[in-house]
Scaffold this active site. Sequence first.
Site, PDB file in Angstrom:
ATOM      1  N   HIS A 115       0.815  -1.211   0.000  1.00 52.67           N
ATOM      2  CA  HIS A 115       0.000   0.000   0.000  1.00 52.67           C
ATOM      3  C   HIS A 115       0.859   1.276   0.000  1.00 52.67           C
ATOM      4  O   HIS A 115       0.680   2.170  -0.826  1.00 52.67           O
ATOM      5  CB  HIS A 115      -0.924  -0.037   1.227  1.00 52.67           C
ATOM      6  CG  HIS A 115      -1.851   1.121   1.308  1.00 52.67           C
ATOM      7  ND1 HIS A 115      -1.527   2.270   1.999  1.00 52.67           N
ATOM      8  CD2 HIS A 115      -3.069   1.342   0.755  1.00 52.67           C
ATOM      9  CE1 HIS A 115      -2.521   3.127   1.886  1.00 52.67           C
ATOM     10  NE2 HIS A 115      -3.469   2.584   1.133  1.00 52.67           N
ATOM     11  N   CYS A 174      -2.648  -2.352 -15.852  1.00 52.98           N
ATOM     12  CA  CYS A 174      -2.718  -1.189 -14.962  1.00 52.98           C
ATOM     13  C   CYS A 174      -2.047  -1.463 -13.627  1.00 52.98           C
ATOM     14  O   CYS A 174      -2.129  -0.657 -12.714  1.00 52.98           O
ATOM     15  CB  CYS A 174      -4.164  -0.741 -14.769  1.00 52.98           C
ATOM     16  SG  CYS A 174      -5.169  -1.988 -13.948  1.00 52.98           S
TER      17      CYS A 174
HETATM   18  C1  PEP Z   1      -3.527  -4.643  -9.358  1.00 56.79           C
HETATM   19  O1  PEP Z   1      -3.894  -5.505  -8.574  1.00 56.79           O
HETATM   20  O2  PEP Z   1      -2.675  -4.837 -10.231  1.00 56.79           O
HETATM   21  C2  PEP Z   1      -4.065  -3.273  -9.283  1.00 56.79           C
HETATM   22  C3  PEP Z   1      -3.726  -2.378 -10.167  1.00 56.79           C
HETATM   23  O3  PEP Z   1      -4.917  -2.981  -8.254  1.00 56.79           O
HETATM   24  P1  PEP Z   1      -4.482  -2.665  -6.749  1.00 56.79           P
HETATM   25  O4  PEP Z   1      -3.020  -2.377  -6.759  1.00 56.79           O
HETATM   26  O5  PEP Z   1      -5.302  -1.510  -6.325  1.00 56.79           O
HETATM   27  O6  PEP Z   1      -4.833  -3.925  -6.049  1.00 56.79           O
END
Ligand code: PEP
Length: 852
Positions: free
Chosen positions: A431, A807
């Site tokens: 995070h 992403c």
């Molecule tokens: C992912 O899991 O790759 C993503 C972009 O979402 P998050 O990092 O918010 O879990």
Amino acid sequence: MNPKDAAVQNNPDTTLVTQTAPIATATHGGRAKCLQRLVRLELPVPRTVALSFSTVEAIASGDLPDVDHIVDQFPTDALLCVRPSSQDPDWGGPGAVLNIGMNDARFEMFSNTMGEEAAAAIYTRFIQSYAINVVRLDPDMFDEVEGEGKVALDETIAAYEQETEEKFPQSRRTQLRAVLLSMARAWNGTSARLLRQAKGAPADAGLGLVVQQMVFGLGAGHCGSGVLQLVNSDTGAPQVTGRYLSQSQGRDALEGGSGSMFLTSDPRGPALEDVLPEAFETLKDHATLMRRRLRAEMVMEFAIEDGAVHILDGMRVSRSSRAAVRIAVTLAQDGVISREEALMRVQPGLLTELLHRQIDATARRDVIGFGIAASPGAATGRLVFDSAEAQASAARGEACILVRRETSSEDVRGMHAANAVLTERGGITSHAAVIGRGIGLPCVVGASNIIFSQRDKTITAADGRVFREGDELTVDGSTGQILAGAAKMQEAALDDYFRTLMQWATDCADIKVRANADTPADARTARNFNAEGIGLCRTEHMFFDQGRLTVMREMIFADTSDGRRAVLERLLPMQREDFTQLFRIMKDQPVCIRLFDPPLHEFLPMDASGQRELAEALDLPRSDVTRRIEAMREYNPMLGLRGVRLGITVPEIYEMQARAIFEATVDAAAEGITVVPEIMIPLVSARREVELVQAAIEAVAAAVRLERGAPVEYRLGVMVETPRAALRAGEIAPYCSFLSFGTNDLTQMAYGLSRDDAGRFMSDYVRQGVFDEDPFHTLDHDGVGELLKLGAERGRLSQPGITLSVCGEHGGNPESIGFCRAAGFDYVSCSPFRVPVAILASAQLAIADKIS
Ligand code: PEP
Ligand code: MG
């Protein structure tokens, strides 16, 4: 051709450097090749023989070439020097040895021609360098040598003979043999090998050597040596830079001794331009010619002998990241190189340094510990141990470093207020790391050699030093280091040259780059860096804003669907305004909004005082609140009730979000902004999930169309971040306009490796070769990559023309972008501050393809 030339002209082992000699960087090294280029420019380069990699390798194993052949290339009385010539100058090599051939007879001779003082200086220096570098004697043995001139020489000879119990070798041939042997063997030493491999050299990198006739910077008339370049190495601005030292050799002028002169007229002291204006002009002309014809900013090493200029060597100017960009852009603007070449000359990773404040390269570093370099840039501040303190600190205008065991959504406001973040746990996609990169906040995570105590508000370094709340520390998110106190900083450098380079890159790039942007500030950064839309807006962060968190908690505690709806009604206008703002900033560019993703318990207070306050705010008994929170708690927050699972079991949240998106679209249209919002469903693993959410969203769209009397278009897509979604992409794709691969979670689930805990052992795993790289950092082509390819292929087959993207954090990694481009993806999306790196990397891939 001189018959001597012919003897070695076509000899691939020992090649006289002429305009046509068979010399290449790959066989003789960069220095030899550069000298040949200087010879082709008809610059006054002393006679030079280049030894190939294979020759030097043979020398290292005792098989010397015909040294007589080499020596015969030079006038009988000439002294020689030998310098290393590795393929890439950054890979280093053994130090140069000057004045080979110096002996008692030449000392006598030079004493007559250039004076005893100068002759003794040359001889003394040679014996000492030979003793230390060639015979490998202890440098301390010359500590006793005192005085100057002949006295120092006699003492040096005596020390040498006492230590070796031999006379100093008098034959130029013998000396040269020994020098060649020692330099060739030094290249194979363990530390030299490790050093160059750390700089990217392959294990079998070769060394070439160049043997050059010495030009004396010593003696009668105007003599000296120096270095000159036409740009400033820190900024890349045009500026004749360097030093000159009268009566000196090699790089003495750079040693900062009292006698060294500036090159251009300078109020601080004497300058070559004033003392020897003609030589200065000649040098400048030569440097300008080198820049134009070698198509690079070069630094040249020169010597002046009795007023005449000689160019001994040329190398690429060393440069900061900022200078690298300015130099490349200026060379292209001056027509010396093409724009494509300028783009290819800047390493994408260098841009990261330009986008953030960095610790000055010359600053002293008092390193107290280190972790994973999770978000680049550096900052100094006072330690705080919770988000509220970080906000209080920001309100007082004081810089702070937020220290947490790990961060969660609750800390986002504190992170915005802090100047850097340091966490005990976490990896490159934890995070703190993701948010840090998103908002350009320096961040070090997983600092496992520091002991954290949230309770005592201290951190303890491995050396036992304890730092408390309020103490000053510097966090270097570019290297992962934690430093005691403040460090000297270098500011970010987003100048016109950077902008020009980015414009050229955008024109060349053929895989689109979008940004992961959650807030208006992120969106502005993204636009500013030429992102072509938002590829991921993580909406949950919007619920942590002041005034929203309590409403959110009320919604969580509502017992019925109607109760939840009623509370969400209050969030709707806020969420609508969030989206309207994003649409306004992004103008007509695509915006992809991910529906709510995290588990609800992330919004609830975990500490006793927070739970007491919540009970008061909701007018509920404290025990009720505590019990409900306990019931909602998940032990692995990544794999429980979150994402689409929440969207199906608590549908009111997605309905509210869909309504906010559609109403914002209609509002934006009224302002003349055409948006077709993209709505993305997270954590999908089954077709039926998509079917259910699609039906719910379409119902909201129909309602808004009716209520507002306006058309409402949208594109629905799925975030492919579970292995099952990738495997079943064929049946999921028909419901979708796009599939966006969330490679953070996909990597986590493919490896069965928690992204928050990976930092604990990742460096061990990489060091022992279990993983080539941290797979959260660089996409694992083999496993996760296979899932990507499978998903893309199956998705395309059942839904031709479907938009494909990545992403996850890999979207900002040059290597991973190469993978996505090769797999035919339409775009990558990454943190706003990584957008320039991604654009440059994708431009380079397109140019490389064009060239090949
Ligand atoms: C992912 O899991 O790759 C993503 C972009 O979402 P998050 O990092 O918010 O879990
Ligand atoms: Mg995810």
